[in-house]
Design an enzyme around this catalytic site. Sequence first.
Site, PDB file in Angstrom:
ATOM      1  N   ASN A 152       0.798  -1.233   0.000  1.00 30.32           N
ATOM      2  CA  ASN A 152       0.000   0.000   0.000  1.00 30.32           C
ATOM      3  C   ASN A 152       0.826   1.277   0.000  1.00 30.32           C
ATOM      4  O   ASN A 152       0.428   2.280  -0.603  1.00 30.32           O
ATOM      5  CB  ASN A 152      -1.003   0.002   1.164  1.00 30.32           C
ATOM      6  CG  ASN A 152      -0.361  -0.173   2.513  1.00 30.32           C
ATOM      7  OD1 ASN A 152       0.748  -0.700   2.641  1.00 30.32           O
ATOM      8  ND2 ASN A 152      -1.062   0.258   3.552  1.00 30.32           N
ATOM      9  N   LYS A 175      12.392  -7.549   1.017  1.00 28.81           N
ATOM     10  CA  LYS A 175      11.397  -8.234   0.208  1.00 28.81           C
ATOM     11  C   LYS A 175      10.194  -7.318   0.039  1.00 28.81           C
ATOM     12  O   LYS A 175       9.371  -7.166   0.947  1.00 28.81           O
ATOM     13  CB  LYS A 175      10.949  -9.550   0.831  1.00 28.81           C
ATOM     14  CG  LYS A 175      10.230 -10.447  -0.195  1.00 28.81           C
ATOM     15  CD  LYS A 175       9.199 -11.354   0.411  1.00 28.81           C
ATOM     16  CE  LYS A 175       7.844 -10.704   0.555  1.00 28.81           C
ATOM     17  NZ  LYS A 175       7.194 -10.377  -0.744  1.00 28.81           N
ATOM     18  N   GLU A 178       4.852  -8.641  -3.480  1.00 27.89           N
ATOM     19  CA  GLU A 178       4.979  -9.176  -4.834  1.00 27.89           C
ATOM     20  C   GLU A 178       4.168  -8.364  -5.841  1.00 27.89           C
ATOM     21  O   GLU A 178       4.478  -8.374  -7.033  1.00 27.89           O
ATOM     22  CB  GLU A 178       4.571 -10.647  -4.878  1.00 27.89           C
ATOM     23  CG  GLU A 178       3.179 -10.968  -4.394  1.00 27.89           C
ATOM     24  CD  GLU A 178       2.944 -12.471  -4.300  1.00 27.89           C
ATOM     25  OE1 GLU A 178       3.098 -13.157  -5.328  1.00 27.89           O
ATOM     26  OE2 GLU A 178       2.634 -12.959  -3.195  1.00 27.89           O
ATOM     27  N   GLY A 228       2.352  -5.548   7.580  1.00 26.65           N
ATOM     28  CA  GLY A 228       1.359  -6.282   6.814  1.00 26.65           C
ATOM     29  C   GLY A 228       0.197  -6.667   7.702  1.00 26.65           C
ATOM     30  O   GLY A 228      -0.061  -6.042   8.736  1.00 26.65           O
ATOM     31  N   GLY A 233       1.567 -11.426  10.448  1.00 28.05           N
ATOM     32  CA  GLY A 233       2.464 -11.016  11.528  1.00 28.05           C
ATOM     33  C   GLY A 233       2.597 -12.076  12.602  1.00 28.05           C
ATOM     34  O   GLY A 233       3.688 -12.305  13.145  1.00 28.05           O
ATOM     35  N   GLU A 250       4.396  -4.082  12.370  1.00 32.63           N
ATOM     36  CA  GLU A 250       3.371  -3.043  12.217  1.00 32.63           C
ATOM     37  C   GLU A 250       2.244  -3.693  11.445  1.00 32.63           C
ATOM     38  O   GLU A 250       2.397  -4.003  10.263  1.00 32.63           O
ATOM     39  CB  GLU A 250       3.950  -1.816  11.501  1.00 32.63           C
ATOM     40  CG  GLU A 250       3.078  -0.580  11.641  1.00 32.63           C
ATOM     41  CD  GLU A 250       2.100  -0.431  10.497  1.00 32.63           C
ATOM     42  OE1 GLU A 250       0.908  -0.745  10.721  1.00 32.63           O
ATOM     43  OE2 GLU A 250       2.511  -0.015   9.410  1.00 32.63           O
ATOM     44  N   CYS A 284      -3.556   1.046   6.884  1.00 30.59           N
ATOM     45  CA  CYS A 284      -3.792   0.496   8.220  1.00 30.59           C
ATOM     46  C   CYS A 284      -4.206   1.574   9.210  1.00 30.59           C
ATOM     47  O   CYS A 284      -4.750   1.262  10.272  1.00 30.59           O
ATOM     48  CB  CYS A 284      -2.558  -0.247   8.717  1.00 30.59           C
ATOM     49  SG  CYS A 284      -1.034   0.693   8.612  1.00 30.59           S
ATOM     50  N   GLU A 385     -10.832  -5.437   9.718  1.00 30.77           N
ATOM     51  CA  GLU A 385     -10.160  -4.480   8.838  1.00 30.77           C
ATOM     52  C   GLU A 385     -10.552  -4.775   7.396  1.00 30.77           C
ATOM     53  O   GLU A 385     -10.236  -5.828   6.848  1.00 30.77           O
ATOM     54  CB  GLU A 385      -8.644  -4.566   9.007  1.00 30.77           C
ATOM     55  CG  GLU A 385      -7.905  -3.523   8.191  1.00 30.77           C
ATOM     56  CD  GLU A 385      -6.402  -3.555   8.425  1.00 30.77           C
ATOM     57  OE1 GLU A 385      -5.797  -2.468   8.461  1.00 30.77           O
ATOM     58  OE2 GLU A 385      -5.846  -4.658   8.565  1.00 30.77           O
ATOM     59  N   GLU A 462       8.275   2.335  14.571  1.00 22.79           N
ATOM     60  CA  GLU A 462       8.962   2.859  13.402  1.00 22.79           C
ATOM     61  C   GLU A 462       9.105   4.372  13.591  1.00 22.79           C
ATOM     62  O   GLU A 462       8.449   4.981  14.430  1.00 22.79           O
ATOM     63  CB  GLU A 462       8.149   2.592  12.123  1.00 22.79           C
ATOM     64  CG  GLU A 462       7.636   1.183  11.961  1.00 22.79           C
ATOM     65  CD  GLU A 462       8.601   0.275  11.245  1.00 22.79           C
ATOM     66  OE1 GLU A 462       9.776   0.662  11.060  1.00 22.79           O
ATOM     67  OE2 GLU A 462       8.174  -0.825  10.865  1.00 22.79           O
TER      68      GLU A 462
END
Length: 483
Positions: A152, A175, A178, A228, A233, A250, A284, A385, A462
């Site tokens: 996102n 990473k 994808e 994610g 997670g 997160e 999120c 969510e 973060e």
Amino acid sequence: MSVAAEAKLIIDGQSVPAVDGRTSTLIEPATGSQLAVVAAAGVEDVERAVSAAARAFPGWRRVSSRERAQLLFRLAALLRQNRDELARLESRNAGKPIRDARDEVDLAANCFEYYGGAVDKVGGQTIPVAAPGVSLTFREPIGVCAIIVPWNFPIAITSWKSAPALAMGNTVVLKPAEQTPLTALRLAELMLEAGIPSGVFNVITGAGSVVGEALVKHPLVRKVSFTGSTDVGVRVMKLAADTIKRVTLELGGKSANIIFADSDIDKAVSSAVSSSLGNAGQDCCARSRVLVEQSVYDQFLEKLRRGFSSVVMGDPLREETEMGPMITAEHRERVLGYIRSGIDEGAELVCGGSAPDDPSLSGGTYIAPTIFAGAKRGMRIVREEIFGPVVAVMPFIGEQAAIEMANDSEYGLSGSIWTRDIGRALRVARAVETGVLSINTGSSVHLGAPFGGFKKSGIGRELGLAALDHYSEMKSVYIDVSG
């Protein structure tokens, strides 16, 4: 980077295909057309990337903090020089409005500059102890860091994880999601151009179930930073436990936007539109639960309906576009499933709820901005969510009820409070169980301030100087001076 060409992995400073030659095709969300072909890494590629990062670590950690800072400053300058190219890549790859994509490239540049400026100004302590001597503390780099980012906010989240990791002397294997790897691969090229040594920053593209799991389990990886879904997670945390890796997570959110009757209603409505529909609600931090004091509920709901209905949807590359598509057709169907659930459970569909009528958008994965009224606290649209342009608006009576409703969630990431009463604002802010809050604004993420969640929204922080703690180990050294 030409999106028509095949994008390869970046390992040890080289652009290389996957060992088994596999590739995957990227689809442009706004058109449904093929955008690019990218390498699909496997376990052998993870081994190559982690080994390269491990070889590079001893040399990189010996580079002085001042020199690392200068390299990060050069990278920030290159990001600004290549802003338009990076923004177009991000816009086409993620379906993000071009104005937002430019802002996120700017954030990435600012992030590398911030941590470049911070790293030579943080250090340890001298601590008086009971014994005849002194204790010194040092911040040491952890080693190889696996960074796993979502689709996102690809370049933004990549930067706010990579910048503190590199600044502290760690090496990185990144990473990207994808679905959205293109700006990550271009960033790796710019790092080499800036002079960051080969192997310090490696990018491997591929499926999370293959590449992500192999990274988390790899014995040479000492730190995992993951953004994610909460379900993934949990899986990351379990896998990391086998080798006692340092982990920051997160994860998901279901943030509350609390509107008291004494607030500036027009400003609160405008913010509710942007804070719930930004990135098409694929955020999120989206304020997807709108809690409105009963006395202004009807007024607020009508103004919010008008605001949602006036949002400009369209080609993400057009300057006037305010909201783009869902990331994939599969994700659009998931969001539409939540909308059907809301209707089936008895909530009132105020607007939206389907693909827009505009035939020019029929090739993309668009959903019109959607409001539910009359939602109940047990409904899926209130508790889970959705990660799309969908909000549930619910009334409350009294301050305590607002707090209880806001806290009635397994998540605790973000949220907003709207009131002119500063005492109330602080009381509610202290009582709401969430990691990041804003008062009389929808803006709660700032480069210099820590960001992270409570409860199932994650662990660790973060951004800000707090991020440096998560990319370093504290070492204590005692010196005996008794003679």
